[in-house]
Design a protein around this motif. Structure first.
Motif, short mmCIF file in Angstrom:
data_model
loop_
_atom_site.label_atom_id
_atom_site.label_comp_id
_atom_site.label_asym_id
_atom_site.label_seq_id
_atom_site.Cartn_x
_atom_site.Cartn_y
_atom_site.Cartn_z
N GLU A 34 0.82 -1.22 0.00
CA GLU A 34 0.00 0.00 0.00
C GLU A 34 0.85 1.27 0.00
O GLU A 34 0.54 2.23 -0.71
CB GLU A 34 -0.93 -0.01 1.21
N VAL A 35 1.92 1.30 0.79
CA VAL A 35 2.78 2.49 0.86
C VAL A 35 3.38 2.78 -0.50
O VAL A 35 3.32 3.92 -0.99
CB VAL A 35 3.88 2.33 1.93
N ASN A 36 3.96 1.77 -1.13
CA ASN A 36 4.60 1.96 -2.42
C ASN A 36 3.59 2.39 -3.48
O ASN A 36 3.82 3.36 -4.21
CB ASN A 36 5.30 0.67 -2.84
N GLU A 37 2.46 1.70 -3.56
CA GLU A 37 1.47 2.05 -4.57
C GLU A 37 0.91 3.45 -4.36
O GLU A 37 0.72 4.19 -5.33
CB GLU A 37 0.35 1.01 -4.57
N THR A 38 0.68 3.82 -3.11
CA THR A 38 0.12 5.15 -2.83
C THR A 38 1.11 6.25 -3.16
O THR A 38 0.78 7.22 -3.84
CB THR A 38 -0.33 5.24 -1.36
N LEU A 39 2.35 6.10 -2.70
CA LEU A 39 3.34 7.14 -2.97
C LEU A 39 3.75 7.20 -4.45
O LEU A 39 4.03 8.27 -4.97
CB LEU A 39 4.57 6.96 -2.09
N ALA A 40 3.73 6.06 -5.12
CA ALA A 40 4.01 6.07 -6.55
C ALA A 40 2.91 6.83 -7.30
O ALA A 40 3.18 7.60 -8.22
CB ALA A 40 4.15 4.64 -7.08
N LEU A 41 1.66 6.63 -6.90
CA LEU A 41 0.55 7.35 -7.53
C LEU A 41 0.63 8.85 -7.24
O LEU A 41 0.47 9.68 -8.15
CB LEU A 41 -0.79 6.79 -7.06
N ILE A 42 0.92 9.21 -6.01
CA ILE A 42 1.07 10.63 -5.66
C ILE A 42 2.20 11.24 -6.47
O ILE A 42 2.07 12.33 -7.04
CB ILE A 42 1.31 10.79 -4.14
N THR A 43 3.33 10.54 -6.54
CA THR A 43 4.47 11.03 -7.33
C THR A 43 4.08 11.20 -8.79
O THR A 43 4.44 12.21 -9.43
CB THR A 43 5.66 10.07 -7.21
N ALA A 44 3.35 10.24 -9.34
CA ALA A 44 2.93 10.33 -10.74
C ALA A 44 2.10 11.58 -10.99
O ALA A 44 2.30 12.28 -11.99
CB ALA A 44 2.15 9.08 -11.12
N GLU A 45 1.18 11.87 -10.08
CA GLU A 45 0.33 13.05 -10.25
C GLU A 45 1.13 14.34 -10.14
O GLU A 45 0.98 15.25 -10.96
CB GLU A 45 -0.80 13.04 -9.22
N LEU A 46 2.00 14.44 -9.13
CA LEU A 46 2.79 15.66 -8.95
C LEU A 46 3.80 15.84 -10.08
O LEU A 46 4.00 16.95 -10.57
CB LEU A 46 3.49 15.64 -7.59
N ALA A 47 4.41 14.74 -10.53
CA ALA A 47 5.38 14.83 -11.63
C ALA A 47 4.69 15.18 -12.95
O ALA A 47 5.21 15.97 -13.73
CB ALA A 47 6.13 13.51 -11.75
N ALA A 48 3.52 14.62 -13.18
CA ALA A 48 2.78 14.95 -14.41
C ALA A 48 2.41 16.43 -14.42
O ALA A 48 2.51 17.09 -15.46
CB ALA A 48 1.53 14.09 -14.52
N ASN A 49 2.00 16.95 -13.26
CA ASN A 49 1.69 18.38 -13.18
C ASN A 49 2.93 19.23 -13.43
O ASN A 49 2.86 20.25 -14.12
CB ASN A 49 1.08 18.73 -11.82
N ALA A 50 4.07 18.82 -12.87
CA ALA A 50 5.31 19.57 -13.09
C ALA A 50 5.70 19.56 -14.56
O ALA A 50 6.12 20.58 -15.11
CB ALA A 50 6.43 18.99 -12.23
N ALA A 51 5.55 18.41 -15.20
CA ALA A 51 5.91 18.31 -16.62
C ALA A 51 4.95 19.11 -17.50
O ALA A 51 5.35 19.75 -18.46
CB ALA A 51 5.91 16.84 -17.06
N ARG A 52 3.67 19.10 -17.14
CA ARG A 52 2.67 19.77 -17.97
C ARG A 52 2.57 21.27 -17.69
O ARG A 52 2.51 22.08 -18.61
CB ARG A 52 1.31 19.13 -17.74
#
Length: 137
Positions: A34-52
């Motif tokens: 759960e920790v890995n999946e949750t933080l990976a998803l959070i990272t994906a959202e924040l990184a996608a926003n930074a890239a976009r």
């Protein structure tokens, strides 16, 4: 602690998510946990926003910083160069819209999240924290 710069592209955002998941796995938070999946998803959202939204020029990268604190908190920070484009959580999202739900996910999954000025130059850092119970929490 883990810090890495990534290109402000969809590919850079995907790589950020994968490397954060890998680092969490090496810290004892397995990929399917759960920790890995949750933080990976959070990272994906924040990184996608930074890239976009956080890119000011083609050569401007974003940075991901991941730290596991002794108090049982894991914090991910994503820093970009756009200080004037601060993230906001929209209360209502058009169900037909193809975007606009990322920060709603971050808000729902993280214990806390926020934004602060970039400490070493122009821009901002968006961060999120997740409380974990132990290495496999």
């Amino acid at each position: 602690m883990f810090t890495q710069c990534f290109s402000s592209t969809p590919r850079g955002a995907r790589l950020a998510r994968r490397l954060v998941a890998h680092r969490l796995d090496t810290w004892g938070h397995p990929y399917a946990g759960e920790v890995n999946e949750t933080l990976a998803l959070i990272t994906a959202e924040l990184a996608a926003n930074a890239a976009r939204y956080g890119r000011t020029a083609p050569a401007r990268d974003f940075r991901v910083h991941l730290v596991e604190a002794v108090d049982g908190t894991v914090r991910v920070e994503v820093t970009d160069t756009r200080a004037e484009r601060l993230p906001v959580v929209a209360g209502v999202v058009d169900p037909e819209a193809e975007a606009g739900r990322g920060l709603l996910l971050v808000e729902a999954l993280a214990c806390r999240w926020g934004v602060m000025p970039r400490p070493d130059g122009p821009g901002k850092t968006v961060w999120a924290e997740l409380r974990v119970t132990g290495p496999s929490g």
